[in-house]
Design a protein around this motif. Structure first.
Motif, PDB file in Angstrom:
ATOM      1  N   LEU A 296       0.838  -1.223   0.091  1.00 54.60           N
ATOM      2  CA  LEU A 296       0.019   0.085  -0.097  1.00 54.60           C
ATOM      3  C   LEU A 296       0.910   1.365  -0.216  1.00 54.60           C
ATOM      4  N   PHE A 297       1.895   1.380   1.087  1.00 52.15           N
ATOM      5  CA  PHE A 297       2.872   2.308   0.968  1.00 52.15           C
ATOM      6  C   PHE A 297       3.416   2.786  -0.459  1.00 52.15           C
ATOM      7  N   LEU A 298       3.835   1.491  -0.968  1.00 47.83           N
ATOM      8  CA  LEU A 298       4.707   1.805  -2.428  1.00 47.83           C
ATOM      9  C   LEU A 298       3.821   2.234  -3.358  1.00 47.83           C
ATOM     10  N   VAL A 299       2.548   1.837  -3.640  1.00 47.35           N
ATOM     11  CA  VAL A 299       1.550   2.406  -4.571  1.00 47.35           C
ATOM     12  C   VAL A 299       1.382   3.813  -4.183  1.00 47.35           C
ATOM     13  N   GLY A 300       1.230   4.228  -3.153  1.00 36.95           N
ATOM     14  CA  GLY A 300       0.838   5.533  -2.593  1.00 36.95           C
ATOM     15  C   GLY A 300       2.172   6.408  -2.920  1.00 36.95           C
ATOM     16  N   PHE A 301       3.221   5.803  -2.602  1.00 38.23           N
ATOM     17  CA  PHE A 301       4.494   6.564  -3.186  1.00 38.23           C
ATOM     18  C   PHE A 301       4.881   6.747  -4.420  1.00 38.23           C
ATOM     19  N   VAL A 302       4.566   5.815  -5.296  1.00 39.12           N
ATOM     20  CA  VAL A 302       4.719   5.637  -6.712  1.00 39.12           C
ATOM     21  C   VAL A 302       3.714   6.762  -7.403  1.00 39.12           C
ATOM     22  N   ILE A 303       2.732   7.170  -6.947  1.00 35.80           N
ATOM     23  CA  ILE A 303       1.576   7.963  -7.192  1.00 35.80           C
ATOM     24  C   ILE A 303       2.382   9.400  -6.957  1.00 35.80           C
ATOM     25  N   ALA A 304       3.148   9.434  -5.883  1.00 37.73           N
ATOM     26  CA  ALA A 304       3.598  10.833  -5.453  1.00 37.73           C
ATOM     27  C   ALA A 304       4.897  10.951  -6.362  1.00 37.73           C
ATOM     28  N   ILE A 305       5.525   9.951  -6.669  1.00 35.03           N
ATOM     29  CA  ILE A 305       6.760  10.167  -7.339  1.00 35.03           C
ATOM     30  C   ILE A 305       6.383  10.593  -8.980  1.00 35.03           C
ATOM     31  N   ILE A 306       5.324  10.026  -9.447  1.00 37.75           N
ATOM     32  CA  ILE A 306       4.896  10.107 -10.869  1.00 37.75           C
ATOM     33  C   ILE A 306       4.632  11.722 -10.550  1.00 37.75           C
ATOM     34  N   GLN A 307       3.558  12.056  -9.786  1.00 40.41           N
ATOM     35  CA  GLN A 307       3.320  13.593  -9.490  1.00 40.41           C
ATOM     36  C   GLN A 307       4.482  14.466  -9.728  1.00 40.41           C
ATOM     37  N   PHE A 308       5.310  14.126  -8.813  1.00 36.75           N
ATOM     38  CA  PHE A 308       6.744  14.899  -8.531  1.00 36.75           C
ATOM     39  C   PHE A 308       7.360  14.888 -10.148  1.00 36.75           C
ATOM     40  N   SER A 309       7.551  13.925 -10.816  1.00 33.50           N
ATOM     41  CA  SER A 309       8.089  13.890 -11.901  1.00 33.50           C
ATOM     42  C   SER A 309       7.382  14.677 -12.878  1.00 33.50           C
ATOM     43  N   THR A 310       6.227  14.735 -13.142  1.00 34.16           N
ATOM     44  CA  THR A 310       5.275  15.439 -13.942  1.00 34.16           C
ATOM     45  C   THR A 310       5.591  17.231 -13.547  1.00 34.16           C
ATOM     46  N   TRP A 311       5.652  17.526 -12.219  1.00 30.27           N
ATOM     47  CA  TRP A 311       5.875  18.577 -11.939  1.00 30.27           C
ATOM     48  C   TRP A 311       7.071  19.420 -12.319  1.00 30.27           C
ATOM     49  N   ALA A 312       8.147  18.411 -12.033  1.00 30.47           N
ATOM     50  CA  ALA A 312       9.787  18.502 -12.597  1.00 30.47           C
ATOM     51  C   ALA A 312       9.657  18.719 -14.149  1.00 30.47           C
TER      52      ALA A 312
ATOM     53  N   ILE B 215      -5.291  14.006  -6.760  1.00 27.74           N
ATOM     54  CA  ILE B 215      -4.225  12.980  -7.036  1.00 27.74           C
ATOM     55  C   ILE B 215      -3.632  12.567  -5.969  1.00 27.74           C
ATOM     56  N   ALA B 216      -3.229  13.815  -5.155  1.00 28.23           N
ATOM     57  CA  ALA B 216      -2.190  13.491  -4.257  1.00 28.23           C
ATOM     58  C   ALA B 216      -2.860  12.920  -2.822  1.00 28.23           C
ATOM     59  N   VAL B 217      -4.064  13.365  -2.785  1.00 26.39           N
ATOM     60  CA  VAL B 217      -4.997  12.852  -1.498  1.00 26.39           C
ATOM     61  C   VAL B 217      -5.067  11.207  -1.434  1.00 26.39           C
ATOM     62  N   PRO B 218      -5.650  10.644  -2.541  1.00 25.08           N
ATOM     63  CA  PRO B 218      -5.315   9.176  -2.549  1.00 25.08           C
ATOM     64  C   PRO B 218      -4.063   8.554  -2.225  1.00 25.08           C
ATOM     65  N   ALA B 219      -3.064   9.402  -2.887  1.00 23.05           N
ATOM     66  CA  ALA B 219      -1.736   8.710  -2.683  1.00 23.05           C
ATOM     67  C   ALA B 219      -1.345   8.862  -1.264  1.00 23.05           C
ATOM     68  N   VAL B 220      -1.733  10.094  -0.276  1.00 24.42           N
ATOM     69  CA  VAL B 220      -1.329  10.043   1.059  1.00 24.42           C
ATOM     70  C   VAL B 220      -2.141   9.104   1.637  1.00 24.42           C
ATOM     71  N   LEU B 221      -3.269   8.676   1.348  1.00 26.52           N
ATOM     72  CA  LEU B 221      -4.327   7.665   2.127  1.00 26.52           C
ATOM     73  C   LEU B 221      -3.486   6.306   1.932  1.00 26.52           C
ATOM     74  N   LEU B 222      -3.107   6.070   0.904  1.00 25.61           N
ATOM     75  CA  LEU B 222      -2.550   4.457   0.584  1.00 25.61           C
ATOM     76  C   LEU B 222      -1.176   4.548   1.374  1.00 25.61           C
ATOM     77  N   MET B 223      -0.474   5.600   1.403  1.00 23.77           N
ATOM     78  CA  MET B 223       0.887   5.737   2.383  1.00 23.77           C
ATOM     79  C   MET B 223       0.496   5.715   3.788  1.00 23.77           C
ATOM     80  N   ILE B 224      -0.622   6.188   4.295  1.00 25.21           N
ATOM     81  CA  ILE B 224      -1.003   6.233   5.723  1.00 25.21           C
ATOM     82  C   ILE B 224      -1.600   4.724   6.086  1.00 25.21           C
ATOM     83  N   LEU B 225      -2.317   4.252   5.199  1.00 28.80           N
ATOM     84  CA  LEU B 225      -2.965   2.656   5.361  1.00 28.80           C
ATOM     85  C   LEU B 225      -1.802   1.877   5.467  1.00 28.80           C
ATOM     86  N   GLY B 226      -0.670   2.234   4.476  1.00 29.37           N
ATOM     87  CA  GLY B 226       0.588   1.074   4.419  1.00 29.37           C
ATOM     88  C   GLY B 226       1.200   1.331   5.849  1.00 29.37           C
TER      89      GLY B 226
END
Length: 389
Positions: free
Chosen positions: A327-343, A358-369
């Motif tokens: 769960l944490f990795l899925v959320g972290f990957v979403i966060a990385i994708i968002q960061f890469s898009t921003w970069a 998109i960021a809120v579900p990513a944070v949710l997955l990391m917290i549940l993980g």
């Protein structure tokens, strides 16, 4: 230690400063034993009386057992342990119950019932004997909750007059020291599969001039707290599952865009609150699982369905840790994708609504993980504690 003498029935009375009524209660109990030909004894479990109740009880033929640890439950546990009878009928020493009319209780005990409760609502409550708050709210509500949570047949959970097979009740290892002892006896008897029944009994106004020991709101809360804690399914699991499903479904739908429900529009702010519901719900679900597993390890008789039995076989430190990491990795990957898009856009200004969606579900997955991993670690602590025994 109890004697080996052939005593069939112990009539047990918890006592704390009952000098006004203890004599009449003991006399009625002695008269019942004499008139019915039952081999029995009258025991007064005194909880530190300072008004001479002990001496009065002894003068009228009762055996007095001194119980140092304070509390209604403590007094009764001490009295039950010291009883010599095969059966015990307990009742308050305030002259609100008729110790001269115990035949219905003893008849059911002799027939094989292991707990026989008095039912005051079937037998009759005299005017002024029970406060309206207890009669119309406290007792009916708490008894209904107990019947619902534990599928108990008892309709008057808190009747102070009850009889039981002494060995069966001692086998339940009752623990509570206060007024909630009354609920614990019924709940554990039901969960342990004891034969439980009710007989009508009457309640009259007690003979004391002082206020009763019972405190309505304090002791009512202690009863309710015991019922809920002993049923993690209703305390944690059901509310947790409902909150988690609402939170997950709602936040997932809002990932796709705003939603209108009639005249109400839902967007990213609603998504944040829904994610909070999902987190709280998941925490409740974990608490339910961990509470039941802990109860099993410690020998508590908490209800456990077949679904939970299957779940327990699959839940371990390792399985929860794997789930948490995924769960944490899925959320972290979403966060990385968002960061890469921003970069890739040169770290310029972002559309706040689209980003949060998109960021809120990513944070949710990391917290549940993270919650899953920590729950797995706690489960590991429970297992270590079990192996040390």
């Amino acid at each position: 230690m109890p004697s080996s003498s052939p005593v069939e029935l112990t009539i047990l009375m918890p006592c704390l400063n009952e000098a006004e009524t203890i004599a009449v209660c003991v006399d009625k109990a002695q008269q019942y034993l004499a008139s019915s030909g039952v081999s029995g004894e009258v025991v007064v479990a005194d909880n530190g009386s300072t008004d001479g109740s002990q001496a009065i009880a002894k003068e009228h033929g009762a055996r007095v057992v001194e119980i140092a640890k304070k509390g209604y439950g403590s007094a009764l546990i001490g009295g039950i342990t010291s009883a010599r009878g095969e059966y015990v009928i307990m009742g308050d020493a305030d002259d609100s119950y008729d110790f001269g009319s115990l035949g219905g209780f003893l008849q059911r005990l002799r027939a094989g019932d292991q707990l026989v409760m008095g039912n005051r609502f079937r037998g009759g409550i005299a005017p002024g004997a029970m406060p309206p708050l207890h009669k119309y709210l406290g007792n009916p509500v708490l008894s209904t909750i107990g019947r619902l949570l534990f599928r108990s047949p008892i309709k008057d959970f808190h009747c102070g007059l009850r009889g039981f097979d002494r060995a069966s009740i001692l086998g339940l290892h009752l623990q509570t020291t206060g007024m909630e002892f009354a609920s614990e006896m019924v709940v554990k008897s039901t969960l342990s599969g004891l034969r439980v029944s009710e007989v009508p009994t009457t309640l009259k106004k007690d003979g004391r001039s002082r206020a009763p020991h019972l405190r309505s709101w304090r002791d009512g809360w202690r009863h309710l707290r015991f019922l809920l804690i002993f049923s993690p399914r209703w305390l944690f699991m059901i509310p947790g599952v409902v909150l988690m499903l609402i939170g997950l479904l709602g936040s997932a739908l809002l990932m796709l865009g705003p939603i209108r429900l009639g005249g109400i529009g839902l967007d990213v702010s609603s998504q944040i609150y829904l994610v909070a519901l999902a987190i709280v719900g998941y925490q409740g679900l974990l608490f339910a699982v961990l509470t039941k597993i802990y109860a099993q390890h410690e020998g508590f008789n908490i209800p456990r369905g077949r679904n939970f039995e299957r779940l327990e076989k699959r839940v371990s430190l390792e399985s929860l840790a794997v789930l948490g990491v995924v769960l944490f990795l899925v959320g972290f990957v979403i966060a990385i994708i968002q960061f890469s898009t921003w970069a890739a856009s040169g770290f310029g200004a972002l559309d706040p609504t689209a980003t949060i969606r998109i960021a809120v579900p990513a944070v949710l997955l990391m917290i549940l993980g993270a919650q899953s991993v920590m729950a797995g670690m706690f489960l590991g602590v429970l297992s270590v504690g079990l192996r040390r025994q």
